[in-house]
Design a protein around this motif. Sequence first.
Motif, PDB file in Angstrom:
ATOM      1  N   ALA A   1      54.540  -3.753  62.797  1.00 15.25           N
ATOM      2  CA  ALA A   1      54.149  -3.872  64.206  1.00 15.25           C
ATOM      3  C   ALA A   1      54.972  -2.910  65.060  1.00 15.25           C
ATOM      4  CB  ALA A   1      54.333  -5.309  64.685  1.00 15.25           C
ATOM      5  N   ASP A   2      56.217  -2.671  64.673  1.00 14.53           N
ATOM      6  CA  ASP A   2      57.079  -1.754  65.422  1.00 14.53           C
ATOM      7  C   ASP A   2      56.544  -0.322  65.349  1.00 14.53           C
ATOM      8  OD1 ASP A   2      59.241  -3.696  66.128  1.00 14.53           O
ATOM      9  OD2 ASP A   2      59.398  -3.804  63.950  1.00 14.53           O
ATOM     10  N   ALA A   3      56.046   0.079  64.180  1.00 12.44           N
ATOM     11  CA  ALA A   3      55.460   1.413  64.030  1.00 12.44           C
ATOM     12  C   ALA A   3      54.193   1.532  64.867  1.00 12.44           C
ATOM     13  CB  ALA A   3      55.167   1.698  62.559  1.00 12.44           C
ATOM     14  N   ALA A   4      53.371   0.475  64.880  1.00 10.39           N
ATOM     15  CA  ALA A   4      52.146   0.477  65.697  1.00 10.39           C
ATOM     16  C   ALA A   4      52.490   0.580  67.173  1.00 10.39           C
ATOM     17  CB  ALA A   4      51.326  -0.782  65.424  1.00 10.39           C
ATOM     18  N   ASP A   5      53.507  -0.152  67.604  1.00  8.35           N
ATOM     19  CA  ASP A   5      53.932  -0.089  69.004  1.00  8.35           C
ATOM     20  C   ASP A   5      54.428   1.309  69.365  1.00  8.35           C
ATOM     21  OD1 ASP A   5      53.270  -2.750  69.311  1.00  8.35           O
ATOM     22  OD2 ASP A   5      55.344  -3.472  69.266  1.00  8.35           O
ATOM     23  N   ALA A   6      55.152   1.933  68.447  1.00 11.55           N
ATOM     24  CA  ALA A   6      55.650   3.287  68.698  1.00 11.55           C
ATOM     25  C   ALA A   6      54.496   4.287  68.793  1.00 11.55           C
ATOM     26  CB  ALA A   6      56.626   3.692  67.598  1.00 11.55           C
ATOM     27  N   LEU A   7      53.483   4.122  67.966  1.00 13.80           N
ATOM     28  CA  LEU A   7      52.305   4.988  68.066  1.00 13.80           C
ATOM     29  C   LEU A   7      51.597   4.767  69.402  1.00 13.80           C
ATOM     30  CD1 LEU A   7      50.937   4.783  64.427  1.00 13.80           C
ATOM     31  CD2 LEU A   7      51.780   6.848  65.583  1.00 13.80           C
ATOM     32  N   ALA A   8      51.577   3.527  69.871  1.00 17.01           N
ATOM     33  CA  ALA A   8      50.984   3.241  71.187  1.00 17.01           C
ATOM     34  C   ALA A   8      51.755   3.971  72.287  1.00 17.01           C
ATOM     35  CB  ALA A   8      50.963   1.734  71.445  1.00 17.01           C
ATOM     36  N   VAL A   9      53.075   4.037  72.173  1.00 16.82           N
ATOM     37  CA  VAL A   9      53.891   4.772  73.147  1.00 16.82           C
ATOM     38  C   VAL A   9      53.516   6.254  73.113  1.00 16.82           C
ATOM     39  CG1 VAL A   9      56.238   5.448  73.803  1.00 16.82           C
ATOM     40  CG2 VAL A   9      55.805   3.122  73.001  1.00 16.82           C
TER      41      VAL A   9
ATOM     42  N   VAL B   1      45.133   1.020  68.089  1.00 17.11           N
ATOM     43  CA  VAL B   1      45.820   2.150  67.464  1.00 17.11           C
ATOM     44  C   VAL B   1      45.036   2.572  66.218  1.00 17.11           C
ATOM     45  CG1 VAL B   1      47.900   2.836  66.176  1.00 17.11           C
ATOM     46  CG2 VAL B   1      48.126   1.720  68.400  1.00 17.11           C
ATOM     47  N   ARG B   2      44.537   1.598  65.466  1.00 14.79           N
ATOM     48  CA  ARG B   2      43.729   1.913  64.271  1.00 14.79           C
ATOM     49  C   ARG B   2      42.425   2.619  64.651  1.00 14.79           C
ATOM     50  NH1 ARG B   2      45.952  -3.112  62.417  1.00 14.79           N
ATOM     51  NH2 ARG B   2      47.153  -2.762  60.532  1.00 14.79           N
ATOM     52  N   VAL B   3      41.838   2.232  65.790  1.00 17.16           N
ATOM     53  CA  VAL B   3      40.599   2.875  66.258  1.00 17.16           C
ATOM     54  C   VAL B   3      40.891   4.303  66.717  1.00 17.16           C
ATOM     55  CG1 VAL B   3      38.848   2.839  68.098  1.00 17.16           C
ATOM     56  CG2 VAL B   3      39.431   0.730  66.887  1.00 17.16           C
ATOM     57  N   LEU B   4      41.947   4.475  67.501  1.00 15.52           N
ATOM     58  CA  LEU B   4      42.280   5.788  68.057  1.00 15.52           C
ATOM     59  C   LEU B   4      42.855   6.747  67.017  1.00 15.52           C
ATOM     60  CD1 LEU B   4      43.840   4.554  71.416  1.00 15.52           C
ATOM     61  CD2 LEU B   4      41.617   5.668  71.118  1.00 15.52           C
ATOM     62  N   LEU B   5      43.529   6.199  66.017  1.00 12.67           N
ATOM     63  CA  LEU B   5      44.136   6.997  64.947  1.00 12.67           C
ATOM     64  C   LEU B   5      43.688   6.420  63.609  1.00 12.67           C
ATOM     65  CD1 LEU B   5      47.776   7.132  66.406  1.00 12.67           C
ATOM     66  CD2 LEU B   5      46.052   8.949  66.540  1.00 12.67           C
ATOM     67  N   PRO B   6      42.445   6.682  63.210  1.00  5.61           N
ATOM     68  CA  PRO B   6      41.890   6.025  62.023  1.00  5.61           C
ATOM     69  C   PRO B   6      42.645   6.277  60.720  1.00  5.61           C
ATOM     70  CG  PRO B   6      40.281   7.546  63.006  1.00  5.61           C
ATOM     71  CD  PRO B   6      41.505   7.574  63.849  1.00  5.61           C
ATOM     72  N   THR B   7      43.395   7.363  60.634  1.00  8.75           N
ATOM     73  CA  THR B   7      44.141   7.639  59.400  1.00  8.75           C
ATOM     74  C   THR B   7      45.562   7.064  59.449  1.00  8.75           C
ATOM     75  OG1 THR B   7      44.924   9.781  60.218  1.00  8.75           O
ATOM     76  CG2 THR B   7      42.844   9.767  58.960  1.00  8.75           C
ATOM     77  N   ALA B   8      45.901   6.377  60.537  1.00  8.79           N
ATOM     78  CA  ALA B   8      47.256   5.850  60.700  1.00  8.79           C
ATOM     79  C   ALA B   8      47.580   4.817  59.630  1.00  8.79           C
ATOM     80  CB  ALA B   8      47.429   5.238  62.090  1.00  8.79           C
ATOM     81  N   GLN B   9      48.777   4.924  59.107  1.00 14.24           N
ATOM     82  CA  GLN B   9      49.297   3.958  58.149  1.00 14.24           C
ATOM     83  C   GLN B   9      50.330   3.124  58.883  1.00 14.24           C
ATOM     84  OE1 GLN B   9      50.782   6.419  55.010  1.00 14.24           O
ATOM     85  NE2 GLN B   9      48.799   7.413  54.719  1.00 14.24           N
ATOM     86  N   LEU B  10      49.929   1.933  59.297  1.00 18.92           N
ATOM     87  CA  LEU B  10      50.793   1.073  60.095  1.00 18.92           C
ATOM     88  C   LEU B  10      51.611   0.183  59.171  1.00 18.92           C
ATOM     89  CD1 LEU B  10      48.239   0.075  62.880  1.00 18.92           C
ATOM     90  CD2 LEU B  10      49.810   2.008  62.810  1.00 18.92           C
ATOM     91  N   LYS B  11      52.844   0.588  58.947  1.00 18.64           N
ATOM     92  CA  LYS B  11      53.719  -0.137  58.033  1.00 18.64           C
ATOM     93  C   LYS B  11      54.324  -1.379  58.676  1.00 18.64           C
ATOM     94  CE  LYS B  11      54.688   4.116  55.641  1.00 18.64           C
ATOM     95  NZ  LYS B  11      55.622   5.165  55.315  1.00 18.64           N
TER      96      LYS B  11
END
Length: 169
Positions: free
Chosen positions: A138-146, A126-136
């Motif tokens: 694991a649940d937020a990261a999973d939601a971005l993956a969805v 998720v960090r690679v695909l969305l380099p500006t993502a602020q992952l607060k």
Amino acid sequence: MRLLGLDPGLRHTGWGLIEQEGSRLTFVAAGAVDTDDKLPLAERLVTLHDGLLKVIESFRPDEAAVEETFVNKNPVSTLKLGVARGVVLLVPAKAGLPVYEYPANLIKKSVVGAGHAAKEQIQAMVRVLLPTAQLKSADAADALAVAICHAHHASTHRKIGGKMKGSAR
């Protein structure tokens, strides 16, 4: 197109928003709606409802995608997760958004390339695909993956005019 990914949970429901322009994906926002496990179930569901409604009203997504739930060994936990998942499906649908569902293995495969990827692998991609993502969380990261999975699969279905699993209001 603005896409909302949702990772259902009774304690923490992750949400992630991305913008899709062609094949380009851009991070918009991410977070989680947290409930107090000391409160009665009905009050926790109200917290979940109100938190998701606020996200939708604030960010105005065009579509929503929700991770399908797998069955746990504990039937009580599975039932509570199912109830929370019902709220997660209901809120965007009541807001007039098309809501789509994806199995966890497809989400992992879409983001990492393997259907049995670990949470750490998902967060890294998720960090690679969305380099500006602020992952607060694991649940937020999973939601971005969805949301990323939905972007990959929905664009194909839109091009060929096919139907996707899910409901469109």
